[in-house]
Design a protein around this motif. Structure first.
Motif, PDB file in Angstrom:
ATOM      1  N   LEU A   1      76.779 -23.884  30.344  1.00 32.17           N
ATOM      2  CA  LEU A   1      76.643 -23.657  31.788  1.00 32.17           C
ATOM      3  C   LEU A   1      77.085 -24.900  32.557  1.00 32.17           C
ATOM      4  CD1 LEU A   1      73.183 -21.901  32.267  1.00 32.17           C
ATOM      5  CD2 LEU A   1      75.372 -21.031  33.017  1.00 32.17           C
TER       6      LEU A   1
ATOM      7  N   VAL B   1      67.066 -21.275  34.513  1.00 32.58           N
ATOM      8  CA  VAL B   1      68.224 -20.598  33.940  1.00 32.58           C
ATOM      9  C   VAL B   1      68.633 -21.303  32.644  1.00 32.58           C
ATOM     10  CG1 VAL B   1      70.639 -19.988  34.325  1.00 32.58           C
ATOM     11  CG2 VAL B   1      69.010 -19.843  36.212  1.00 32.58           C
TER      12      VAL B   1
ATOM     13  N   THR C   1      81.627 -15.664  33.891  1.00 34.08           N
ATOM     14  CA  THR C   1      80.519 -15.303  34.785  1.00 34.08           C
ATOM     15  C   THR C   1      80.328 -16.347  35.875  1.00 34.08           C
ATOM     16  OG1 THR C   1      79.462 -14.275  32.895  1.00 34.08           O
ATOM     17  CG2 THR C   1      78.090 -14.636  34.813  1.00 34.08           C
ATOM     18  N   GLU C   2      80.361 -17.622  35.478  1.00 33.50           N
ATOM     19  CA  GLU C   2      80.158 -18.682  36.466  1.00 33.50           C
ATOM     20  C   GLU C   2      81.295 -18.698  37.488  1.00 33.50           C
ATOM     21  OE1 GLU C   2      77.333 -20.837  36.744  1.00 33.50           O
ATOM     22  OE2 GLU C   2      76.676 -19.180  35.491  1.00 33.50           O
TER      23      GLU C   2
ATOM     24  N   ARG D   1      81.213 -16.556  44.930  1.00 35.29           N
ATOM     25  CA  ARG D   1      80.218 -16.014  45.871  1.00 35.29           C
ATOM     26  C   ARG D   1      79.562 -17.102  46.701  1.00 35.29           C
ATOM     27  NH1 ARG D   1      77.813 -11.840  41.435  1.00 35.29           N
ATOM     28  NH2 ARG D   1      79.806 -10.781  41.215  1.00 35.29           N
ATOM     29  N   GLU D   2      80.118 -18.312  46.650  1.00 31.87           N
ATOM     30  CA  GLU D   2      79.564 -19.414  47.437  1.00 31.87           C
ATOM     31  C   GLU D   2      80.561 -19.812  48.519  1.00 31.87           C
ATOM     32  OE1 GLU D   2      76.565 -20.434  47.116  1.00 31.87           O
ATOM     33  OE2 GLU D   2      76.068 -19.459  45.229  1.00 31.87           O
ATOM     34  N   PRO D   3      80.643 -19.035  49.594  1.00 33.47           N
ATOM     35  CA  PRO D   3      81.664 -19.321  50.608  1.00 33.47           C
ATOM     36  C   PRO D   3      81.518 -20.721  51.204  1.00 33.47           C
ATOM     37  CG  PRO D   3      80.099 -17.671  51.397  1.00 33.47           C
ATOM     38  CD  PRO D   3      79.822 -17.876  49.944  1.00 33.47           C
TER      39      PRO D   3
ATOM     40  N   LYS E   1      82.821 -16.056  38.675  1.00 33.68           N
ATOM     41  CA  LYS E   1      82.468 -15.017  39.655  1.00 33.68           C
ATOM     42  C   LYS E   1      81.409 -15.545  40.610  1.00 33.68           C
ATOM     43  CE  LYS E   1      82.941 -11.014  36.642  1.00 33.68           C
ATOM     44  NZ  LYS E   1      82.127  -9.995  35.979  1.00 33.68           N
ATOM     45  N   LEU E   2      80.399 -16.219  40.059  1.00 32.77           N
ATOM     46  CA  LEU E   2      79.313 -16.720  40.904  1.00 32.77           C
ATOM     47  C   LEU E   2      79.829 -17.789  41.863  1.00 32.77           C
ATOM     48  CD1 LEU E   2      76.430 -16.930  38.275  1.00 32.77           C
ATOM     49  CD2 LEU E   2      76.831 -15.172  39.985  1.00 32.77           C
TER      50      LEU E   2
ATOM     51  N   TYR F   1      69.763 -24.600  38.557  1.00 33.35           N
ATOM     52  CA  TYR F   1      69.687 -23.913  37.258  1.00 33.35           C
ATOM     53  C   TYR F   1      68.504 -24.409  36.442  1.00 33.35           C
ATOM     54  CZ  TYR F   1      74.134 -21.476  37.713  1.00 33.35           C
ATOM     55  OH  TYR F   1      75.135 -20.636  38.101  1.00 33.35           O
TER      56      TYR F   1
ATOM     57  N   VAL G   1      68.808 -19.605  28.857  1.00 29.45           N
ATOM     58  CA  VAL G   1      70.005 -19.624  28.013  1.00 29.45           C
ATOM     59  C   VAL G   1      69.731 -20.363  26.701  1.00 29.45           C
ATOM     60  CG1 VAL G   1      72.363 -20.523  27.849  1.00 29.45           C
ATOM     61  CG2 VAL G   1      71.626 -19.330  29.901  1.00 29.45           C
TER      62      VAL G   1
ATOM     63  N   THR H   1      82.418 -16.233  28.010  1.00 27.52           N
ATOM     64  CA  THR H   1      81.817 -15.313  28.987  1.00 27.52           C
ATOM     65  C   THR H   1      80.998 -16.086  30.013  1.00 27.52           C
ATOM     66  OG1 THR H   1      80.199 -14.876  27.270  1.00 27.52           O
ATOM     67  CG2 THR H   1      81.681 -13.090  27.838  1.00 27.52           C
ATOM     68  N   ILE H   2      80.419 -17.211  29.602  1.00 29.94           N
ATOM     69  CA  ILE H   2      79.686 -18.008  30.590  1.00 29.94           C
ATOM     70  C   ILE H   2      80.654 -18.539  31.631  1.00 29.94           C
ATOM     71  CG2 ILE H   2      78.532 -20.239  30.902  1.00 29.94           C
ATOM     72  CD1 ILE H   2      76.717 -19.567  28.638  1.00 29.94           C
TER      73      ILE H   2
ATOM     74  N   PRO I   1      80.435 -16.910  23.613  1.00 29.93           N
ATOM     75  CA  PRO I   1      79.465 -17.175  24.691  1.00 29.93           C
ATOM     76  C   PRO I   1      80.010 -18.158  25.723  1.00 29.93           C
ATOM     77  CG  PRO I   1      78.381 -17.288  22.567  1.00 29.93           C
ATOM     78  CD  PRO I   1      79.853 -17.165  22.292  1.00 29.93           C
TER      79      PRO I   1
ATOM     80  N   GLN J   1      65.307 -23.021  38.512  1.00 29.03           N
ATOM     81  CA  GLN J   1      65.118 -21.572  38.342  1.00 29.03           C
ATOM     82  C   GLN J   1      64.955 -21.193  36.873  1.00 29.03           C
ATOM     83  OE1 GLN J   1      64.911 -19.789  41.139  1.00 29.03           O
ATOM     84  NE2 GLN J   1      65.386 -21.623  42.332  1.00 29.03           N
TER      85      GLN J   1
END
Lengths: 305, 247
Positions: free
Chosen positions: B102, B88, B11-12, B18-20, B14-15, B83, B92, B7-8, B4, B86
C-alpha cells in the motif's frame, strides 16, 4: 490433529498483564468460542494467533507455522475479521471484493457472499458510507472470501440486527461444514451455544473453563431455575435457608430461585407446609447465561444491549 | 510484481483519481501558476539581474518543485497516516498482501502525478510563453528525480510518525512553507542574498531549483547540488523506513 496449538501465551502492555499463560488446542474443523468479560484478554489472544502481535512468552503454532514469523505460510490459509480494522474510505464494496479476491489462490465468489449477507444492493457504495452493520458484514465476507482453513472472527455479530446475525451464523456453520476451523470471540450466549463445539471462558488473562456448551451449563453450581408467584408474602431469608438454594431474586411479587434439584423439592415442601400456593410455577434448566454468570461473576450481555 | 501488489496498485490508482483536491494541487495548480505569472508582462522581459533570463524562465523549475512538494508533503503523508488511523494497514497485514504494498503504491502514484505535472508545466511554458525546453534533458530529469525522491522520503517520515491524518496535515503544512521558500517560490534562489543562498542551497528545494536551472541552461548541474539531494533522499528514506509506525 491440532491445527492451532497455543502454549503458555503471555502478553503484557506496560505493567498490565493482558494474557497470563493461556494454553489452547483447537482441532481441525472445530468451532471454538472464546467468552469472557471486556479486558479479559480475548482480543489479544486472537491477535497473537493471527500473527499481528509477537507474544512476550509462549509459543503459537498455526498449521505447523509460527504465525508472527512465517507470514507467507500462514496468511494464505487464514481469514481474519478484527474489531480494529478498516478499509479505504472511498473503496466500494465491489472493489473491496475484487481486491481481496486477488489475494487468494482459490477464492469464493464474492458476489454470492454479499448476496447472502444482504449487501448486494450496496455493491457500488463506498466503505465510508456504509452503516456500521454493513461494514461488519463486509468484513465477514472478506474474512471468508479466500476459503480459509482457519477463520478468526472477533465479535462476529456485534452491531448486527437479529436477521443478519442469523445470515452470518449460517455462513460460519457452512464454512465449518467445508472444513474450516473457526475461533470465535463472542459476547452472545445464544451465538456461543448455537455455533460452538467448545467454549473457552477467559477471565483476567487466563482460561477459567473449557468445555462444550452443555458441559459448561452442567458445571454451573445452580443448574435449575424455579419461578413462582406466592399466594402471600414470603420472606427472602427463609427461602435462602432451604437446602440447595443458591440465589433468591424478586421481581415485583414474583420470586425466582436458583439451585439444584433438591432445592425444588425443598421449596415446594416448605410452601405446602405453610399453606402457600405457588402461582404460575415454572421450573427450567439453567442456561449458558447463568453458567457464564456463575463462572465469571459478570453480567451477561443480551441481544437488546 | 506479485498479483496482490498489482491489484493494490490498480485499486490505489482508482482511489487516487477520487481525490480531486490532491489532483488539482499536484497536477493542475503548478501549471496554473506558470500561466498566472506568465501573464504579467514584466515577467516576460529579459532581465540583466538574472543574467539575461526572464522571471518566467526561473519559475518553470520552481513550479515543478511545487508539484513535488505538494504531492510529497501535503498529500501523501495524510494518506499514509489515514491508512494507519483507519486500520487499513492492519487489515491488509492479515492477508497474503503486505501493508508495504500500500505504501509503495502511494509513492508510485504520487511520483507519477508529479511527472505528469512536470510535463504539463514544460509544455505550457514552451507553447504559451516560449520558455526553452531544458538544454540538458538527462541531467534535468536526474535532478528532478532526485528531488522527488528526497521530497517523498521526507513525506514518508511525516506520514510515518504522525499518529493521525489530521496531525500529519498539520505537520505537513509546517514543513511545506520552508520547503517552498527554499525552492524559491517567493524569491528565486538566484536572487537571494549571498549568505542566505549558501544555506538554502543545502536544502532539497534550493539544491533542486539551482540544479534544474543549470540543466535548463544546458550545463551539467554542479556536483554539490546532486550530493545534497542524494544525502537528503538517503537520510530521509532511512528515517522513514526505520521509524514508520504500522500501528
Amino acid at each position: 490433529m491440532n491445527i492451532i496449538d497455543v502454549r503458555g501465551l503471555r502478553m503484557t502492555y506496560g505493567t498490565k498483564v493482558a494474557v497470563d499463560g493461556i494454553d489452547l488446542q483447537v482441532d481441525e474443523g472445530e468451532i471454538l468460542g472464546i467468552l469472557g468479560p471486556n479486558g479479559a484478554g480475548k482480543t489479544t489472544t486472537v491477535e497473537c494467533i493471527a500473527g499481528l502481535r509477537r507474544p512476550d512468552a509462549g509459543s503459537i503454532s498455526v498449521a505447523g507455522h509460527d504465525p508472527y514469523l512465517e507470514r507467507a505460510a500462514v496468511t494464505p490459509i487464514m481469514g481474519v475479521q478484527l474489531q480494529q480494522a478498516g478499509l479505504q474510505g472511498k473503496l466500494t464494496v465491489r472493489e473491496a471484493l475484487e481486491l481481496y479476491t486477488s489475494f487468494y489462490a482459490h477464492p469464493r465468489d464474492g458476489l454470492e457472499l454479499v448476496e447472502r449477507l444482504a449487501l448486494a444492493e450496496s455493491l457500488d457504495v463506498r466503505y465510508a458510507k456504509l452503516s456500521g452493520g454493513q461494514q461488519q458484514r463486509l468484513a465477514i465476507a472478506l474474512a471468508l472470501i479466500g476459503r480459509p482453513r482457519i477463520a478468526l472472527l472477533d465479535e462476529l455479530s456485534t452491531g448486527l440486527d437479529p436477521r443478519s446475525r442469523r445470515d452470518v451464523w449460517d455462513l460460519v456453520d457452512e464454512a465449518r461444514a467445508g472444513g474450516t476451523t473457526v475461533i470465535l470471540v463472542t459476547h452472545l450466549m445464544e451465538e456461543a451455544h448455537k455455533l460452538c463445539d467448545r467454549l473457552a471462558l477467559v477471565d483476567r488473562g487466563r482460561i477459567t473453563a473449557l468445555d462444550t456448551p452443555d458441559g459448561l451449563v452442567a458445571r454451573s453450581a445452580a443448574p435449575t431455575i424455579m419461578a413462582f408467584t406466592p399466594s402471600r408474602t414470603v420472606d427472602n431469608s427463609v427461602l435462602w435457608d432451604l437446602p440447595g438454594v443458591t440465589d433468591v431474586r424478586r421481581h415485583g411479587d414474583r420470586i425466582e430461585l436458583s439451585g439444584d434439584d433438591d432445592s425444588v423439592h425443598a421449596t415446594l415442601g416448605w410452601l405446602a407446609r405453610h399453606d402457600i400456593r405457588a402461582g404460575r410455577l415454572r421450573v427450567t434448566e439453567s442456561t449458558l447465561d447463568d453458567a457464564y454468570l456463575d463462572l465469571t461473576g459478570e453480567p451477561v450481555l443480551t441481544e437488546e444491549n | 510484481m506479485s498479483t496482490p501488489a498489482r491489484t493494490i496498485l490498480r485499486t490505489e490508482s482508482k482511489l487516487f483519481l477520487r481525490e480531486p483536491g490532491s489532483l488539482f494541487w499536484i497536477v493542475a495548480f503548478p501549471t496554473l501558476l506558470v500561466v498566472i505569472l506568465g501573464s504579467i508582462p514584466s515577467f516576460r522581459d529579459h532581465s540583466k539581474d538574472l543574467g539575461g533570463a526572464r522571471v518566467i524562465d526561473l519559475y518553470i523549475p520552481i513550479s515543478i518543485l511545487l508539484s513535488a512538494i505538494m504531492a510529497s508533503i501535503q498529500s501523501m503523508p495524510g494518506v499514509l497516516a489515514g491508512y494507519r488511523e483507519q486500520r487499513v494497514l492492519r487489515r491488509v497485514a492479515t492477508t497474503p498482501a503486505r501493508p508495504a504494498h500500500l505504501l509503495a503504491a502511494q509513492y508510485v502514484l504520487h511520483g507519477a502525478a508529479v511527472a505528469m505535472s512536470a510535463v504539463l508545466v514544460l509544455v505550457v511554458g514552451r507553447v504559451v510563453f516560449d520558455v526553452r525546453l531544458p538544454g540538458s534533458v538527462g541531467p534535468y530529469v536526474l535532478v528532478l528525480a532526485l528531488a522527488l525522491l528526497a521530497c517523498l522520503a521526507i513525506g514518508g517520515v511525516v506520514g510515518g510518525l504522525a499518529p493521525t491524518a489530521r496531525i500529519s496535515s498539520a505537520i505537513g503544512t509546517v514543513v511545506f512553507f520552508p520547503m517552498m521558500f527554499t525552492a524559491g517560490l517567493w524569491a528565486p534562489v538566484q536572487t537571494m542574498p549571498h549568505g542566505l543562498r549558501t544555506v538554502v542551497e543545502l536544502t532539497p528545494g534550493g539544491a533542486a531549483a539551482r540544479g534544474m536551472d543549470q540543466a535548463a541552461l544546458g550545463h551539467w548541474p554542479a556536483a554539490q547540488f546532486l550530493l545534497v539531494l542524494v544525502a537528503w533522499a538517503v537520510v530521509a528514506a532511512g528515517a522513514a523506513a526505520r521509524y514508520f509506525r504500522w500501528e
